[in-house]
Motif scaffolding. Structure first.
Motif, PDB file in Angstrom:
ATOM      1  N   LYS A  37       0.838  -1.208   0.000  1.00 26.59           N
ATOM      2  CA  LYS A  37       0.000   0.000   0.000  1.00 26.59           C
ATOM      3  C   LYS A  37       0.870   1.255   0.000  1.00 26.59           C
ATOM      4  O   LYS A  37       0.570   2.228  -0.690  1.00 26.59           O
ATOM      5  CB  LYS A  37      -0.932   0.008   1.205  1.00 26.59           C
ATOM      6  N   LEU A  41       0.969   4.134  -2.850  1.00 26.49           N
ATOM      7  CA  LEU A  41       0.744   5.539  -2.508  1.00 26.49           C
ATOM      8  C   LEU A  41       1.860   6.430  -3.063  1.00 26.49           C
ATOM      9  O   LEU A  41       1.597   7.503  -3.605  1.00 26.49           O
ATOM     10  CB  LEU A  41       0.629   5.704  -0.993  1.00 26.49           C
ATOM     11  N   HIS A  63      -0.994  12.282   5.312  1.00 25.59           N
ATOM     12  CA  HIS A  63      -1.607  11.104   5.917  1.00 25.59           C
ATOM     13  C   HIS A  63      -2.465  11.595   7.077  1.00 25.59           C
ATOM     14  O   HIS A  63      -1.946  12.158   8.039  1.00 25.59           O
ATOM     15  CB  HIS A  63      -0.508  10.159   6.399  1.00 25.59           C
ATOM     16  N   PHE A 104      -3.969  10.600   2.150  1.00 30.30           N
ATOM     17  CA  PHE A 104      -4.349   9.244   2.524  1.00 30.30           C
ATOM     18  C   PHE A 104      -5.137   9.345   3.824  1.00 30.30           C
ATOM     19  O   PHE A 104      -4.660   9.913   4.808  1.00 30.30           O
ATOM     20  CB  PHE A 104      -3.123   8.345   2.713  1.00 30.30           C
ATOM     21  N   VAL A 128      -7.124   9.185  -1.034  1.00 28.93           N
ATOM     22  CA  VAL A 128      -6.785   7.763  -1.104  1.00 28.93           C
ATOM     23  C   VAL A 128      -7.058   7.150   0.262  1.00 28.93           C
ATOM     24  O   VAL A 128      -6.815   7.785   1.291  1.00 28.93           O
ATOM     25  CB  VAL A 128      -5.283   7.568  -1.451  1.00 28.93           C
ATOM     26  N   SER A 129      -7.533   5.901   0.274  1.00 28.29           N
ATOM     27  CA  SER A 129      -7.715   5.209   1.536  1.00 28.29           C
ATOM     28  C   SER A 129      -7.813   3.712   1.301  1.00 28.29           C
ATOM     29  O   SER A 129      -8.044   3.260   0.179  1.00 28.29           O
ATOM     30  CB  SER A 129      -8.987   5.683   2.250  1.00 28.29           C
TER      31      SER A 129
END
Length: 181
Positions: A37, A41, A63, A104, A128-129
């Motif tokens: 991940k 990212l 983040h 994120f 994004v997640s």
């Protein structure tokens, strides 16, 4: 320039393959999943055309909350060797994400997801997640662990991306899938 994108895509695919192989062993699975991940990212800006992150020497990645990716991101940040530099800023509140190109959103923010997305989508940011259903809930990119545990799918909500002024390369869109209805 095209060659750079092909190499970036090859790197993304190699990362996916390594993640698939690593996911076969039970003990390091969680670490491998988080590392994959984190790689996705960091590579994602290479495939974002609007806002133009693919040529940015240092895209701003933020983040929000806690996700379990923190260690993998820190390790990857120290080992990135291409011409681009990456820094990750850790945020406690979505209001701090004003100058972030990508945000994120960690699992710890699941309960406030609607409010966070409303606040973040005021400008062209890539959200994004890995929260299940993130893209279906109005996020742009979801990193979805496959149900059989053999890797990660990239889910892109193109409708929301277009509304927010975000577009992706055709190479990434061929790898990604749309959110489920």
């Amino acid at each position: 320039m095209w060659r750079r994108y092909v190499h970036a895509l090859a790197g993304l695919l190699a990362g996916l393959c390594c993640g698939l192989a690593a996911a076969q062993t039970p003990a390091p699975h969680a670490a491998s999943e988080q590392a994959l991940k984190a790689v996705l990212l960091f590579k994602l800006p290479l495939f974002v055309y609007e806002p133009p992150l693919e040529n940015a020497p240092s895209p701003s990645i933020c983040h929000l909350g806690r996700s379990g990716l923190e260690d993998a991101l820190a390790q990857l940040q120290r080992s990135v060797t291409d011409e681009r530099t990456f820094s990750v800023r850790y945020l406690d509140d979505a209001a701090q994400a004003v100058d972030c190109d990508m945000v994120f959103i960690g699992n710890s923010e699941r309960h406030r997801l609607g409010a966070i997305l409303s606040q973040l989508h005021r400008r062209p940011q890539v959200t994004v997640s890995d929260i299940k259903g993130f893209a279906q809930s109005g996020g742009i990119v979801e990193l979805l662990v496959r149900s059989e545990g053999t890797g990660i799918d990239i889910v892109i909500n193109q409708r929301v991306a277009r509304q927010r002024g975000v577009s992706f390369s055709a190479q990434l869109l061929r790898l990604a899938r749309p959110p489920e209805d």
